[in-house]
Design an enzyme around this catalytic site. Sequence first.
Site, PDB file in Angstrom:
ATOM      1  N   LYS A 286       0.855  -1.191   0.000  1.00  0.00           N
ATOM      2  CA  LYS A 286       0.000   0.000   0.000  1.00  0.00           C
ATOM      3  C   LYS A 286       0.890   1.240   0.000  1.00  0.00           C
ATOM      4  O   LYS A 286       1.918   1.256   0.667  1.00  0.00           O
ATOM      5  CB  LYS A 286      -0.862   0.039   1.266  1.00  0.00           C
ATOM      6  CG  LYS A 286      -2.006  -0.936   1.292  1.00  0.00           C
ATOM      7  CD  LYS A 286      -2.821  -0.768   2.581  1.00  0.00           C
ATOM      8  CE  LYS A 286      -3.859  -1.857   2.737  1.00  0.00           C
ATOM      9  NZ  LYS A 286      -4.917  -1.834   1.726  1.00  0.00           N
ATOM     10  N   ARG A 360      -9.746 -12.005   2.113  1.00  0.00           N
ATOM     11  CA  ARG A 360     -10.560 -13.106   1.572  1.00  0.00           C
ATOM     12  C   ARG A 360      -9.807 -14.437   1.653  1.00  0.00           C
ATOM     13  O   ARG A 360     -10.430 -15.495   1.724  1.00  0.00           O
ATOM     14  CB  ARG A 360     -10.987 -12.761   0.131  1.00  0.00           C
ATOM     15  CG  ARG A 360      -9.848 -12.603  -0.839  1.00  0.00           C
ATOM     16  CD  ARG A 360     -10.263 -11.859  -2.103  1.00  0.00           C
ATOM     17  NE  ARG A 360     -10.440 -10.418  -1.875  1.00  0.00           N
ATOM     18  CZ  ARG A 360     -10.855  -9.552  -2.801  1.00  0.00           C
ATOM     19  NH1 ARG A 360     -11.162  -9.974  -4.010  1.00  0.00           N
ATOM     20  NH2 ARG A 360     -10.982  -8.267  -2.519  1.00  0.00           N
TER      21      ARG A 360
END
Length: 512
Positions: A286, A360
């Site tokens: 990020k 996920r």
Amino acid sequence: MTALTLSTTAAPGLRADAIVVGVAKDSGSKSGDLVVAPGAESVDEAYDGKLADVLGTLGASGAEGEVTKLPAPSGFKAPLVLAVGLGPRPEKDAGYEAEALRRAAGAAARALAGTKTAGFALPVADAAGTAAVGEGALLGAYSFDVYKENGKDADSRDGKAPLGEAVLLGSNAGDEAHKAAVKRATALAEELNRARDLINTPPNDLNPAAFAAVAEGAAEEHGLKVQVLDEKALAKGGYGGILGVGSGSAAAPRLVKLSYTSPKAKKHLALVGKGITYDSGGISLKPAGHNETMKCDMSGAAAVFAAVVAAARLGLEVNVTGWLALAENMPSGSATRPGDVLRMFSGKTVEVLNTDAEGRLVLADALWAASQEKPDAIVDVATLTGAMVLALGSRTFGIMANDDAFRSAIHEAAEEVGEEAWPMPLPEHLLKGMDSPTADLANMGERMGGGLVAGLFLREFVGEGITWAHLDIAGPAFNESGPFGYTPKGGTGSAVRTLVRLAELAASGDLG
Ligand code: BES
Ligand code: MN
Ligand code: ZN
């Protein structure tokens, strides 16, 4: 934590630092825009029935969360009266909504930081009102100050300690229903505030092993069963998703199973939480500006943890199993690469196209593990996608499900407890975007509708025939702006109250 008690003492006679009264906006009245809400009659009388005028003179409007302080009338044992805005006055005979009471009590408790005792004379019509004011006061009084000099949260409270005791005033304080409401509010708020503490704890102090140790401590304290899979056990069991996400970190991942069982249970609810103790993005790092608050990426696991402990403390007649999927997502020489293929616990293979879509992957393994027990329903909670924040903003979580009635039931439960949530679809055509040339599926699909794509990915790992819902709390989990109502800056405890409500509904047979 702040203590919560009930008292039948009339406001003038209460030995306290302040008396809290409610004021509402009444655009329909002739006398002006402000009305003093029921519950504060004895206070208004002491001002010769002119409390609304006095407050009006001081500039009060009754707007939600507005706080006005004034000296108490002579003869009062408390020196201060604090008027808190409830927002618009409800239609003639309708009572004040629970959420209005919760928010007002929260704003008042926040404004009373630094004081020891406050009496709350808010418009409480029944035990539900007592519960709302109690919850609001305990949640609003929260502060996270362990890392501050002298243990004080100097920024948000000018170095003041949280309110010591909230005394709920009213003639029905001796009533069993009101006593039960106080007990429930106390257990719920204490566990929710513990979830906030976990979320706010910096990631160098709360890694997966540390979180697992906290769960073990709570299990011991509340008589829950706990099982912790460490990296060796995860490897042996074939938990490729959790291991793949955790492989870049010096702090190894964990899968925690926390079980509360009731001898009277007829239903079994499984709760699965995303517990990324820090999300750097991994090799798909990020950029600066997107990683400063990523200690909050374990908020789902914190909510699940709090809900299981609260269910136990409340003695709900339902079995609740919490699954905490804990890992730290870091870049390093041992980290998962974009292009790697992971063999998941379910046996499916996943091509990792973006290591920042890590939630996920850990949830997939935990959902499959939860499915093996064939619970009546599974609810997962996760700070899963930025897309959900774009869609719903920072105060509303998205609900996706493989069953429309179950999704609606969760939406209703959220509304009932005062959490903002909204149903989101799982459009089948978005599945195609996750096709992988190499593996069974990829961990990324179309950019548009990214929150729904993530939901569809998770659905692939839910056992056949099991009712399942997914709550994406990426927006409301962490409050980056100022405090409001009973919501502090930082970790909010999003979804805890909805999960506890779901457990209660499952216990009473009202959840499908
Ligand atoms: N933890 C983030 C999602 C998030 C964003 C939580 C903002 C709280 C606030 C998640 O792991 C993530 O990085 N998701 C990616 C997925 C994408 C790479 C498919 C995202 O939403 O950008
Ligand atoms: Mn991520
Ligand atoms: Zn994440």
